[in-house]
Design a protein around this motif. Structure first.
Motif, short mmCIF file in Angstrom:
data_model
loop_
_atom_site.label_atom_id
_atom_site.label_comp_id
_atom_site.label_asym_id
_atom_site.label_seq_id
_atom_site.Cartn_x
_atom_site.Cartn_y
_atom_site.Cartn_z
N UNK A 152 0.85 -1.19 0.00
CA UNK A 152 0.00 0.00 0.00
C UNK A 152 0.89 1.25 0.00
N UNK A 153 0.57 2.20 -0.88
CA UNK A 153 1.38 3.42 -0.97
C UNK A 153 2.47 3.33 -2.03
N UNK A 154 2.61 2.15 -2.65
CA UNK A 154 3.66 1.96 -3.66
C UNK A 154 3.09 1.85 -5.08
N UNK A 155 1.81 2.13 -5.22
CA UNK A 155 1.23 2.16 -6.57
C UNK A 155 1.73 3.40 -7.31
N UNK A 156 2.11 3.22 -8.57
CA UNK A 156 2.48 4.37 -9.40
C UNK A 156 1.19 4.92 -10.00
N UNK A 157 0.75 6.04 -9.45
CA UNK A 157 -0.47 6.68 -9.94
C UNK A 157 -0.14 8.08 -10.47
N UNK A 158 -1.17 8.77 -10.91
CA UNK A 158 -0.98 10.10 -11.50
C UNK A 158 -0.34 11.07 -10.51
N UNK A 159 -0.71 10.94 -9.24
CA UNK A 159 -0.17 11.84 -8.21
C UNK A 159 1.34 11.63 -8.03
N UNK A 160 1.77 10.37 -8.07
CA UNK A 160 3.20 10.07 -7.93
C UNK A 160 3.97 10.57 -9.14
N UNK A 161 3.41 10.39 -10.33
CA UNK A 161 4.06 10.88 -11.55
C UNK A 161 4.14 12.40 -11.57
N UNK A 162 3.17 13.06 -10.92
CA UNK A 162 3.20 14.52 -10.83
C UNK A 162 4.37 14.98 -9.97
N UNK A 163 4.65 14.23 -8.89
CA UNK A 163 5.80 14.54 -8.03
C UNK A 163 7.09 14.36 -8.84
#
Length: 277
Positions: free
Chosen positions: A214-225
């Protein structure tokens, strides 16, 4: 030449390759078989039930028999020792098509993809998010040869093999980081890379791993960072909605499918090298 449709380059004409698959795979089989055929050769597929290497027949015997029929052997296996035994007893080149320890052909394709899209591998920041698995080990081994910044962000207890990490660090060529914080890891990344959380042979752990990751999914928010210049890569097959969102894979900065195609081109180059062509 292959991309342009030119089929005049046939350096493998009259040559054969034995492909041993203890582990099934779409990409590995099709990329090797098609690539070898497009360059003029003939590939023979040996599935999990055709050989049962190490059970029905000893690996050292398989290596010597296949060497008598073929010019090259590719094997996709579970235990890394199996590929080492094949190489020790075969009299023809042996290619590691994947083991539980590493996946060098994938990383050669990844390096080619990064060079195509960024212009160079040296000096880039590659951030892997997920399980410290065979893909990570191959990235670490590449980092002991080529200088770049490699970060592996994984949950506690899922770190890569310590000896491999130490080997990469002691080479003194690349900056190596192992962290448990994906959001911090992706800052300034040129490439964000993901893989399934439960590999083949670990599917019984899938639900447990989903909780731990949990918390290690590559999502749009992570790509934004990571920033607008960061590319997304995945060695496939992907579980969309688990380790990566559908939106990230389908985004304009996803280079997952050129990466998949480059398996064939990178492997062709490896085979040309092994034949001295």
């Amino acid at each position: 030449m292959l991309k342009s449709g030119d089929r005049s380059f046939q350096p493998f004409k009259g040559r054969t390759m034995a492909m041993i698959f203890a582990k099934p795979s779409m990409r590995t089989r099709v990329s090797f078989e098609t690539g070898f055929f497009l360059l003029g050769g003939h590939a023979v597929y040996l599935g999990p039930d055709d050989i049962q290497m190490g059970k029905r027949e000893e690996t050292r015997d398989v290596a010597r028999v296949l060497s008598g029929y073929n010019d090259i052997i590719m094997a996709r296996v579970f235990a890394h020792q199996d590929i080492l035994d094949l190489a020790a007893y075969a009299s023809v080149p042996v290619i590691n098509g994947l083991t539980d320890y590493n996946h060098p052909c994938q990383i050669m394709a990844d390096a080619l993809t990064i060079i195509e899209h960024i212009g160079h591998l040296e000096g880039t920041k590659v951030v892997y998010i997920g399980d410290g698995n065979n893909i990570v080990h191959s990235w670490l081994l590449l980092a002991s040869i080529v200088p770049f910044h490699f970060v592996c962000a994984c949950p506690r207890g899922f770190e890569p093999d310590e000896k491999t990490v130490e080997k990469a660090r002691s080479a003194g060529i690349s900056k190596i980081e192992i962290t448990n914080d994906p959001k911090e890891a992706v800052k300034g990344a040129d490439v964000v890379y993901s893989d399934v959380w439960a590999s083949m042979g670990q599917k019984d752990e899938a639900e447990y791993r989903k909780q731990r990751f949990q918390g290690f999914q590559v999502d749009e928010a992570l790509m934004e960072i990571a920033g607008p210049k960061a590319y997304f890569m995945h060695c496939l097959p992907a579980e969309r909605g688990v380790e990566v969102t559908d939106g990230v894979i389908e985004a304009p900065n996803s280079i997952v499918f050129p990466q998949a195609e480059n398996r064939m081109h990178a492997q062709n180059a490896i085979m040309l090298h092994l034949f001295g062509l």
